[in-house]
Design a protein around this motif. Structure first.
Motif, PDB file in Angstrom:
ATOM      1  N   GLY A 213       0.783  -1.224   0.000  1.00 24.21           N
ATOM      2  CA  GLY A 213       0.000   0.000   0.000  1.00 24.21           C
ATOM      3  C   GLY A 213       0.813   1.271   0.000  1.00 24.21           C
ATOM      4  N   LYS A 214       2.114   1.146  -0.287  1.00 29.61           N
ATOM      5  CA  LYS A 214       2.975   2.331  -0.263  1.00 29.61           C
ATOM      6  C   LYS A 214       2.749   3.183  -1.508  1.00 29.61           C
ATOM      7  CE  LYS A 214       6.467  -0.094   2.459  1.00 29.61           C
ATOM      8  NZ  LYS A 214       7.832  -0.670   2.483  1.00 29.61           N
ATOM      9  N   VAL A 215       2.310   4.414  -1.276  1.00 30.36           N
ATOM     10  CA  VAL A 215       2.030   5.338  -2.366  1.00 30.36           C
ATOM     11  C   VAL A 215       3.122   6.398  -2.411  1.00 30.36           C
ATOM     12  CG1 VAL A 215       0.387   7.021  -3.280  1.00 30.36           C
ATOM     13  CG2 VAL A 215      -0.447   4.979  -2.111  1.00 30.36           C
ATOM     14  N   GLY A 216       3.540   6.754  -3.605  1.00 27.38           N
ATOM     15  CA  GLY A 216       4.560   7.791  -3.720  1.00 27.38           C
ATOM     16  C   GLY A 216       4.808   8.165  -5.166  1.00 27.38           C
ATOM     17  N   ASP A 217       5.565   9.242  -5.353  1.00 25.05           N
ATOM     18  CA  ASP A 217       5.870   9.734  -6.691  1.00 25.05           C
ATOM     19  C   ASP A 217       7.097   9.051  -7.268  1.00 25.05           C
ATOM     20  OD1 ASP A 217       3.764  11.479  -6.499  1.00 25.05           O
ATOM     21  OD2 ASP A 217       4.986  13.199  -5.915  1.00 25.05           O
ATOM     22  N   VAL A 218       7.013   8.715  -8.545  1.00 23.07           N
ATOM     23  CA  VAL A 218       8.149   8.209  -9.306  1.00 23.07           C
ATOM     24  C   VAL A 218       8.508   9.307 -10.300  1.00 23.07           C
ATOM     25  CG1 VAL A 218       8.911   6.492 -10.993  1.00 23.07           C
ATOM     26  CG2 VAL A 218       7.524   5.785  -9.032  1.00 23.07           C
ATOM     27  N   LEU A 219       9.745   9.763 -10.250  1.00 25.47           N
ATOM     28  CA  LEU A 219      10.191  10.858 -11.101  1.00 25.47           C
ATOM     29  C   LEU A 219      10.900  10.305 -12.333  1.00 25.47           C
ATOM     30  CD1 LEU A 219      11.651  13.236  -8.343  1.00 25.47           C
ATOM     31  CD2 LEU A 219       9.273  12.952  -9.098  1.00 25.47           C
ATOM     32  N   ILE A 220      10.423  10.677 -13.504  1.00 25.72           N
ATOM     33  CA  ILE A 220      10.989  10.148 -14.745  1.00 25.72           C
ATOM     34  C   ILE A 220      11.312  11.283 -15.707  1.00 25.72           C
ATOM     35  CG2 ILE A 220       9.817   7.929 -14.501  1.00 25.72           C
ATOM     36  CD1 ILE A 220       7.685   8.892 -16.454  1.00 25.72           C
ATOM     37  N   SER A 221      12.054  10.966 -16.734  1.00 26.04           N
ATOM     38  CA  SER A 221      12.446  11.982 -17.708  1.00 26.04           C
ATOM     39  C   SER A 221      11.221  12.504 -18.463  1.00 26.04           C
ATOM     40  CB  SER A 221      13.450  11.403 -18.704  1.00 26.04           C
ATOM     41  OG  SER A 221      12.812  10.443 -19.542  1.00 26.04           O
ATOM     42  N   ILE A 222      11.358  13.718 -18.981  1.00 27.52           N
ATOM     43  CA  ILE A 222      10.279  14.316 -19.776  1.00 27.52           C
ATOM     44  C   ILE A 222       9.965  13.425 -20.973  1.00 27.52           C
ATOM     45  CG2 ILE A 222       9.650  16.277 -21.242  1.00 27.52           C
ATOM     46  CD1 ILE A 222      11.322  18.045 -19.389  1.00 27.52           C
ATOM     47  N   ASN A 223      10.992  12.864 -21.586  1.00 27.24           N
ATOM     48  CA  ASN A 223      10.822  12.018 -22.768  1.00 27.24           C
ATOM     49  C   ASN A 223       9.961  10.791 -22.457  1.00 27.24           C
ATOM     50  OD1 ASN A 223      11.378  11.071 -25.479  1.00 27.24           O
ATOM     51  ND2 ASN A 223      12.819   9.625 -24.562  1.00 27.24           N
ATOM     52  N   THR A 224      10.264  10.104 -21.370  1.00 31.38           N
ATOM     53  CA  THR A 224       9.502   8.915 -20.982  1.00 31.38           C
ATOM     54  C   THR A 224       8.078   9.291 -20.587  1.00 31.38           C
ATOM     55  OG1 THR A 224      11.513   7.783 -20.235  1.00 31.38           O
ATOM     56  CG2 THR A 224       9.422   6.945 -19.389  1.00 31.38           C
ATOM     57  N   TYR A 225       7.933  10.399 -19.887  1.00 33.35           N
ATOM     58  CA  TYR A 225       6.604  10.863 -19.469  1.00 33.35           C
ATOM     59  C   TYR A 225       5.725  11.155 -20.685  1.00 33.35           C
ATOM     60  CZ  TYR A 225       3.096  13.344 -16.660  1.00 33.35           C
ATOM     61  OH  TYR A 225       1.927  13.730 -16.045  1.00 33.35           O
ATOM     62  N   GLN A 226       6.314  11.786 -21.697  1.00 34.45           N
ATOM     63  CA  GLN A 226       5.557  12.116 -22.906  1.00 34.45           C
ATOM     64  C   GLN A 226       5.174  10.858 -23.682  1.00 34.45           C
ATOM     65  OE1 GLN A 226       8.173  14.962 -24.830  1.00 34.45           O
ATOM     66  NE2 GLN A 226       7.199  16.706 -23.787  1.00 34.45           N
TER      67      GLN A 226
END
Length: 312
Positions: A213-226
């Motif tokens: 149940g651990k919730v959190g943000d995963v930070l990724i590159s702009i390219n991968t996000y797009q």
């Protein structure tokens, strides 16, 4: 498979329980290879405890490998499950219980198959003991440290045949997500862009909820996000979904193609951990601060857990 085992996870584990559990069986008979109670379980409490492990294991197989008939369990499944559990930093006692329970599962499956078929299936889960032997005290770091980092992860990722697998692997590499954090992503989990507090660079944010149940943000590159955004747009869907076994097979084939050592999907997570610690230090954080920061990003709590990925 003719007359293959059917039914729910709990039904199938109950069927296997019946071939190995004999309440009150004498110890002298349980250590006698010629007795029908050889290697069986005599304690109801122990059987109950082991069955919970079996149920958890079977549910894991359904979710990650789409295995619904547990006669099809292989040593690869056992290895994957144990490594998956180690990722969650279990106590030494709990890991030992898992190992013991899977050992009894091997015996139960062999008994069941021998009773059912003229040409029974042979199950061999000795890999479980090797994995336990490689776990050192509570940190569960290999005695002979096995570095699971990909030397050239980008090369492995670009040679994946499936574009969706490339996206999933990139998220694991760039953000440290676990496998269950990338095999199913809903559009609502995309949280836009932010400035990374460490590098001061713009990154995409994907909110994941992983086991426990651990919730959190995963930070990724702009390219991968797009690429992830484009997936939802081009496919007119709000769900990004890949099959775990197909994902692993693609990674394995890519590793063969580029002559890289196969480290599974978790290898990208390990690579993230080592890269991210260096990133913290590059931006003037102390080693201890880096350990704690990376631990939180990987949805752990204690800083020492990060050292599991560093071989310390």
């Amino acid at each position: 498979m003719e007359n293959s085992m059917r039914g729910s996870v709990y039904y199938q584990s109950a069927v296997l329980t019946k071939v190995i559990f004999f309440e009150g069986a004498k110890k002298i008979n349980r250590i006698n290879p010629n007795h029908e109670h050889y290697l069986c379980i005599a304690s109801f409490k122990t059987m109950q405890s082991y069955k919970k492990v079996w149920d958890n294991f079977f549910n894991y197989l359904k979710e990650h490998f789409k295995v619904k008939n547990f006669e099809l369990i292989t040593s690869e499944h056992v290895k994957s499950y144990i490594e998956y559990k180690i990722e969650y930093y279990p106590s030494k006692q709990y890991l030992e219980k898992i190992i013991s329970a899977l050992g009894k599962l091997e015996i139960a499956l062999n008994r069941y198959s021998k009773d059912k078929y003229d040409n029974p299936i042979t199950y061999d889960f000795k890999i479980r003991q090797e994995l336990l032997n490689n776990a050192r005290d509570l940190k569960l770091v290999a005695n002979n440290y096995h570095n699971r980092v990909y030397v050239n992860p980008t090369l492995v990722i670009t040679n994946l045949k499936n574009i969706n697998h490339q996206i999933a692997a990139s998220i694991q590499l760039e953000g440290g997500a676990r496998s269950e954090g990338v095999t199913l992503i809903k559009e609502e989990q995309l949280k836009g862009y932010k400035i990374d507090d460490i590098t001061k660079q713009t990154v995409g944010v994907v909110e994941t909820k992983e086991k426990g149940g651990k919730v959190g943000d995963v930070l990724i590159s702009i390219n991968t996000y797009q690429k992830l955004e484009n997936y939802f747009l081009e496919n007119n869907t709000n769900t990004f979904k890949i099959k775990y076994q197909d994902y692993l097979d693609d990674i394995k084939n890519s590793c063969k193609k580029v002559n890289a050592t196969y480290q599974g999907s978790h290898g990208f997570r390990w690579t993230f951990a080592q890269n991210r610690v260096r990133e913290y230090q590059k931006h003037d954080y102390t080693y201890e601060q880096a350990l704690q920061g990376v631990s939180w990003e990987m949805k752990h709590y204690r800083a020492s857990i990060t050292e599991h990925y560093l071989g310390k």
